[in-house]
Design a protein around this motif. Structure first.
Motif, PDB file in Angstrom:
ATOM      1  N   GLU A  91       0.797  -1.229   0.000  1.00 46.43           N
ATOM      2  CA  GLU A  91       0.000   0.000   0.000  1.00 46.43           C
ATOM      3  C   GLU A  91       0.832   1.283   0.000  1.00 46.43           C
ATOM      4  O   GLU A  91       0.305   2.351  -0.303  1.00 46.43           O
ATOM      5  CB  GLU A  91      -0.976   0.010   1.173  1.00 46.43           C
ATOM      6  N   LEU A  92       2.117   1.218   0.330  1.00 45.47           N
ATOM      7  CA  LEU A  92       2.925   2.434   0.396  1.00 45.47           C
ATOM      8  C   LEU A  92       2.947   3.230  -0.910  1.00 45.47           C
ATOM      9  O   LEU A  92       2.839   4.461  -0.876  1.00 45.47           O
ATOM     10  CB  LEU A  92       4.340   2.127   0.885  1.00 45.47           C
ATOM     11  N   PRO A  93       3.082   2.602  -2.093  1.00 44.48           N
ATOM     12  CA  PRO A  93       3.033   3.397  -3.328  1.00 44.48           C
ATOM     13  C   PRO A  93       1.699   4.136  -3.507  1.00 44.48           C
ATOM     14  O   PRO A  93       1.675   5.283  -3.963  1.00 44.48           O
ATOM     15  CB  PRO A  93       3.242   2.367  -4.438  1.00 44.48           C
ATOM     16  N   ALA A 148      14.120  -0.676   8.006  1.00 45.35           N
ATOM     17  CA  ALA A 148      13.197   0.354   7.508  1.00 45.35           C
ATOM     18  C   ALA A 148      13.910   1.294   6.549  1.00 45.35           C
ATOM     19  O   ALA A 148      13.379   1.641   5.485  1.00 45.35           O
ATOM     20  CB  ALA A 148      12.593   1.131   8.671  1.00 45.35           C
ATOM     21  N   PHE A 149      15.133   1.701   6.905  1.00 44.23           N
ATOM     22  CA  PHE A 149      15.881   2.616   6.038  1.00 44.23           C
ATOM     23  C   PHE A 149      16.309   1.946   4.740  1.00 44.23           C
ATOM     24  O   PHE A 149      16.252   2.568   3.676  1.00 44.23           O
ATOM     25  CB  PHE A 149      17.095   3.180   6.793  1.00 44.23           C
ATOM     26  N   GLU A 150      16.710   0.694   4.819  1.00 39.89           N
ATOM     27  CA  GLU A 150      17.061  -0.036   3.602  1.00 39.89           C
ATOM     28  C   GLU A 150      15.848  -0.165   2.687  1.00 39.89           C
ATOM     29  O   GLU A 150      15.953   0.009   1.474  1.00 39.89           O
ATOM     30  CB  GLU A 150      17.602  -1.422   3.956  1.00 39.89           C
ATOM     31  N   PHE A 151      14.692  -0.453   3.286  1.00 35.31           N
ATOM     32  CA  PHE A 151      13.467  -0.561   2.499  1.00 35.31           C
ATOM     33  C   PHE A 151      13.172   0.766   1.799  1.00 35.31           C
ATOM     34  O   PHE A 151      12.853   0.795   0.603  1.00 35.31           O
ATOM     35  CB  PHE A 151      12.289  -0.966   3.387  1.00 35.31           C
ATOM     36  N   LEU A 152      13.263   1.867   2.535  1.00 40.30           N
ATOM     37  CA  LEU A 152      12.962   3.178   1.951  1.00 40.30           C
ATOM     38  C   LEU A 152      13.967   3.567   0.870  1.00 40.30           C
ATOM     39  O   LEU A 152      13.606   4.244  -0.099  1.00 40.30           O
ATOM     40  CB  LEU A 152      12.908   4.243   3.042  1.00 40.30           C
ATOM     41  N   ASP A 153      15.224   3.147   1.019  1.00 47.56           N
ATOM     42  CA  ASP A 153      16.211   3.407  -0.031  1.00 47.56           C
ATOM     43  C   ASP A 153      15.838   2.679  -1.321  1.00 47.56           C
ATOM     44  O   ASP A 153      16.008   3.210  -2.417  1.00 47.56           O
ATOM     45  CB  ASP A 153      17.616   2.973   0.417  1.00 47.56           C
ATOM     46  N   HIS A 208      12.705   1.606  -2.072  1.00 50.50           N
ATOM     47  CA  HIS A 208      11.345   1.978  -2.470  1.00 50.50           C
ATOM     48  C   HIS A 208      11.045   3.399  -1.993  1.00 50.50           C
ATOM     49  O   HIS A 208      10.288   3.582  -1.037  1.00 50.50           O
ATOM     50  CB  HIS A 208      10.322   1.010  -1.873  1.00 50.50           C
ATOM     51  N   PRO A 209      11.614   4.402  -2.631  1.00 53.55           N
ATOM     52  CA  PRO A 209      11.405   5.775  -2.166  1.00 53.55           C
ATOM     53  C   PRO A 209       9.932   6.192  -2.263  1.00 53.55           C
ATOM     54  O   PRO A 209       9.210   5.769  -3.174  1.00 53.55           O
ATOM     55  CB  PRO A 209      12.273   6.627  -3.087  1.00 53.55           C
ATOM     56  N   VAL A 210       9.500   6.988  -1.302  1.00 53.11           N
ATOM     57  CA  VAL A 210       8.137   7.504  -1.267  1.00 53.11           C
ATOM     58  C   VAL A 210       8.182   9.015  -1.098  1.00 53.11           C
ATOM     59  O   VAL A 210       9.197   9.572  -0.673  1.00 53.11           O
ATOM     60  CB  VAL A 210       7.307   6.852  -0.131  1.00 53.11           C
TER      61      VAL A 210
END
Length: 181
Positions: free
Chosen positions: A80-82, A113-118, A120-122
């Motif tokens: 759901e993040l995208p 969490a930071f690796e995920f955001l790197d 999958h940027p939002v």
């Protein structure tokens, strides 16, 4: 006959005491967590996407807030993040903000969490609940959970589980349409 009468009286008395204690407990105990129709409690959390910055719910006063709780290991959260990021981008100029709070104390490692955001940027602000203080105020039933908070700071809906396009259309868009009309 007298013993039966006393047993009946005793049983009724015990039932009355138990009933009254249950009623007292329910009336005197506040509801756990935050619920629809309640004023959303303020919080201040560090931003995970902008080093050294903090953000609070109070900072969003006058805006419609979509407050999403997520973790990097949660498949529905990832799905759901995208959608949430697109909503933030589409409606931020209309007074709608999406805040994504990472349940950092639930992460296996904070770096996840930071690796995920790197990877999958939002576009929306990412807030980190490092010490579990947010979680103490907004107890978690399941991940993901999304709170819809109106311009007056009142929780108007709580969605437990993954948001889909259909849910956005049915449960979120009416609030946004009302806001932008």
């Amino acid at each position: 006959m007298k013993i039966r009468k006393w047993l009946t009286v005793a049983a009724v008395a015990i039932a009355a005491v138990v009933s009254l204690s249950i009623i007292y407990e329910n009336v005197s105990s506040p509801p756990v967590g935050v619920n629809q129709g309640m004023q959303a409690p303020d919080f201040t959390l560090e931003r995970g996407d902008v080093e050294g910055e903090k953000m609070s719910l109070k900072d969003q006063e006058g805006q419609f807030v979509i407050l999403n709780l997520w973790a990097s290991w949660c498949e529905p959260c990832i799905e759901e993040l995208p959608l949430l990021s697109d909503m933030h981008t589409s409606y931020k100029d209309d007074g709608v903000v999406v805040l994504a709070v990472n349940m950092t104390t639930y992460e296996r490692q904070i770096d996840n969490a930071f690796e995920f955001l790197d990877e999958h940027p939002v576009e929306m602000p990412i807030l980190m609940d490092y010490d579990g203080e947010f979680l103490a105020t907004y107890p978690l039933q399941a991940l993901p959970t999304t709170y819809l908070i109106n311009e007056d700071g009142v929780i108007v809906d709580i969605i437990v589980g993954e948001l889909t396009d259909e849910m956005v259309e049915r449960r979120i868009t009416p609030f946004i349409d009302q806001r932008t009309a």
